[in-house]
Design a protein around this motif. Structure first.
Motif, PDB file in Angstrom:
ATOM      1  N   LEU A  67       0.848  -1.181   0.000  1.00  0.00           N
ATOM      2  CA  LEU A  67       0.000   0.000   0.000  1.00  0.00           C
ATOM      3  C   LEU A  67       0.886   1.235   0.000  1.00  0.00           C
ATOM      4  O   LEU A  67       1.810   1.345   0.795  1.00  0.00           O
ATOM      5  CB  LEU A  67      -0.909   0.048   1.241  1.00  0.00           C
ATOM      6  CG  LEU A  67      -1.707   1.347   1.431  1.00  0.00           C
ATOM      7  CD1 LEU A  67      -2.720   1.544   0.307  1.00  0.00           C
ATOM      8  CD2 LEU A  67      -2.394   1.364   2.775  1.00  0.00           C
ATOM      9  N   SER A  68       0.605   2.150  -0.921  1.00  0.00           N
ATOM     10  CA  SER A  68       1.316   3.420  -0.932  1.00  0.00           C
ATOM     11  C   SER A  68       0.303   4.551  -0.863  1.00  0.00           C
ATOM     12  O   SER A  68      -0.836   4.410  -1.322  1.00  0.00           O
ATOM     13  CB  SER A  68       2.180   3.556  -2.186  1.00  0.00           C
ATOM     14  OG  SER A  68       1.381   3.518  -3.345  1.00  0.00           O
ATOM     15  N   SER A  69       0.699   5.654  -0.259  1.00  0.00           N
ATOM     16  CA  SER A  69      -0.153   6.846  -0.199  1.00  0.00           C
ATOM     17  C   SER A  69       0.649   8.001  -0.781  1.00  0.00           C
ATOM     18  O   SER A  69       1.778   8.248  -0.373  1.00  0.00           O
ATOM     19  CB  SER A  69      -0.595   7.145   1.227  1.00  0.00           C
ATOM     20  OG  SER A  69       0.509   7.351   2.079  1.00  0.00           O
ATOM     21  N   ILE A  77      -4.045   9.706  -2.745  1.00  0.00           N
ATOM     22  CA  ILE A  77      -4.281   8.480  -3.504  1.00  0.00           C
ATOM     23  C   ILE A  77      -3.715   7.298  -2.720  1.00  0.00           C
ATOM     24  O   ILE A  77      -2.533   7.287  -2.379  1.00  0.00           O
ATOM     25  CB  ILE A  77      -3.626   8.557  -4.894  1.00  0.00           C
ATOM     26  CG1 ILE A  77      -4.213   9.739  -5.679  1.00  0.00           C
ATOM     27  CG2 ILE A  77      -3.802   7.241  -5.652  1.00  0.00           C
ATOM     28  CD1 ILE A  77      -3.479  10.066  -6.948  1.00  0.00           C
ATOM     29  N   LYS A  79      -2.933   3.469  -3.123  1.00  0.00           N
ATOM     30  CA  LYS A  79      -2.743   2.536  -4.227  1.00  0.00           C
ATOM     31  C   LYS A  79      -2.252   1.190  -3.693  1.00  0.00           C
ATOM     32  O   LYS A  79      -1.247   1.123  -2.991  1.00  0.00           O
ATOM     33  CB  LYS A  79      -1.740   3.100  -5.226  1.00  0.00           C
ATOM     34  CG  LYS A  79      -1.584   2.267  -6.450  1.00  0.00           C
ATOM     35  CD  LYS A  79      -0.697   2.933  -7.465  1.00  0.00           C
ATOM     36  CE  LYS A  79      -0.635   2.058  -8.693  1.00  0.00           C
ATOM     37  NZ  LYS A  79       0.196   2.663  -9.724  1.00  0.00           N
ATOM     38  N   THR A  81      -0.778  -2.509  -4.487  1.00  0.00           N
ATOM     39  CA  THR A  81      -0.034  -3.260  -5.491  1.00  0.00           C
ATOM     40  C   THR A  81      -0.551  -4.690  -5.488  1.00  0.00           C
ATOM     41  O   THR A  81      -0.589  -5.341  -4.450  1.00  0.00           O
ATOM     42  CB  THR A  81       1.476  -3.259  -5.165  1.00  0.00           C
ATOM     43  OG1 THR A  81       1.911  -1.900  -5.075  1.00  0.00           O
ATOM     44  CG2 THR A  81       2.264  -3.997  -6.227  1.00  0.00           C
ATOM     45  N   THR A 107      -8.697   8.957  -3.310  1.00  0.00           N
ATOM     46  CA  THR A 107      -8.868   8.001  -4.401  1.00  0.00           C
ATOM     47  C   THR A 107      -8.312   6.655  -3.957  1.00  0.00           C
ATOM     48  O   THR A 107      -7.164   6.562  -3.525  1.00  0.00           O
ATOM     49  CB  THR A 107      -8.150   8.475  -5.679  1.00  0.00           C
ATOM     50  OG1 THR A 107      -8.705   9.727  -6.080  1.00  0.00           O
ATOM     51  CG2 THR A 107      -8.304   7.475  -6.805  1.00  0.00           C
ATOM     52  N   ILE A 108      -9.159   5.629  -4.052  1.00  0.00           N
ATOM     53  CA  ILE A 108      -8.761   4.261  -3.717  1.00  0.00           C
ATOM     54  C   ILE A 108      -9.076   3.390  -4.918  1.00  0.00           C
ATOM     55  O   ILE A 108     -10.232   3.306  -5.340  1.00  0.00           O
ATOM     56  CB  ILE A 108      -9.520   3.726  -2.486  1.00  0.00           C
ATOM     57  CG1 ILE A 108      -9.321   4.635  -1.280  1.00  0.00           C
ATOM     58  CG2 ILE A 108      -9.078   2.301  -2.157  1.00  0.00           C
ATOM     59  CD1 ILE A 108     -10.188   4.276  -0.100  1.00  0.00           C
ATOM     60  N   ASP A 109      -8.052   2.758  -5.475  1.00  0.00           N
ATOM     61  CA  ASP A 109      -8.239   1.881  -6.643  1.00  0.00           C
ATOM     62  C   ASP A 109      -9.023   2.576  -7.760  1.00  0.00           C
ATOM     63  O   ASP A 109      -9.907   1.988  -8.374  1.00  0.00           O
ATOM     64  CB  ASP A 109      -8.955   0.585  -6.254  1.00  0.00           C
ATOM     65  CG  ASP A 109      -8.070  -0.345  -5.455  1.00  0.00           C
ATOM     66  OD1 ASP A 109      -6.830  -0.224  -5.542  1.00  0.00           O
ATOM     67  OD2 ASP A 109      -8.612  -1.213  -4.752  1.00  0.00           O
ATOM     68  N   GLY A 110      -8.740   3.846  -8.008  1.00  0.00           N
ATOM     69  CA  GLY A 110      -9.381   4.575  -9.094  1.00  0.00           C
ATOM     70  C   GLY A 110     -10.742   5.150  -8.766  1.00  0.00           C
ATOM     71  O   GLY A 110     -11.321   5.870  -9.570  1.00  0.00           O
ATOM     72  N   THR A 112     -12.882   7.768  -6.587  1.00  0.00           N
ATOM     73  CA  THR A 112     -12.619   8.981  -5.830  1.00  0.00           C
ATOM     74  C   THR A 112     -13.810   9.348  -4.943  1.00  0.00           C
ATOM     75  O   THR A 112     -14.959   9.306  -5.375  1.00  0.00           O
ATOM     76  CB  THR A 112     -12.303  10.159  -6.785  1.00  0.00           C
ATOM     77  OG1 THR A 112     -11.167   9.797  -7.577  1.00  0.00           O
ATOM     78  CG2 THR A 112     -12.000  11.416  -6.031  1.00  0.00           C
TER      79      THR A 112
END
Length: 120
Positions: A67-69, A77, A79, A81, A107-110, A112
């Motif tokens: 998980l990245s922010s 965002i 995201k 992986t 935004t989580i997995d596209g 928003t």
């Protein structure tokens, strides 16, 4: 002594908080498959940022490093992986996001979401 107070006051006033985004996450595997995933999304505001609780279908061996922010303008965002072709499992996620300056969108997995913190 007078100069010391002036110097300290100047130092305090000139300190500027630099923009940042960070997150902490707790997660637990619910099922070995993704059937029955809840679409519920819960947000709680607190002094340290916002807490989000939701479910996601992720790699069965999902870990914190996946998980990245990041921050783009007034949007944070999150995201995840995922490895293509890898078995997926259902996870409960609790993610605390702390960011300065305040953000208005997540935004989580596209997908928003507009963020309106609660006020107490």
């Amino acid at each position: 002594m007078k100069y010391l107070l002036v110097f300290l006051l100047f130092g305090v006033l000139s300190c500027e908080t630099k923009p940042y985004t960070k997150h902490e996450m707790k997660f637990s595997k619910v099922k070995e498959d993704c059937q029955g995933m809840s679409a519920a999304f819960k947000m709680n505001s607190n002094l340290n940022g916002e807490r989000y609780e939701f479910q996601r279908c992720l790699d069965t061996d999902f870990n914190e490093g996946q998980l990245s922010s990041i921050r783009q303008g007034d949007t944070v965002i999150l995201k995840f992986t995922r490895t293509p072709g890898k078995q997926q499992a259902l996870f409960d996620l609790i993610i605390d996001v702390d960011s300065y300056p305040r953000y208005n969108f997540l935004t989580i997995d596209g997908e928003t979401f507009s963020i309106i913190p609660t006020t107490n």
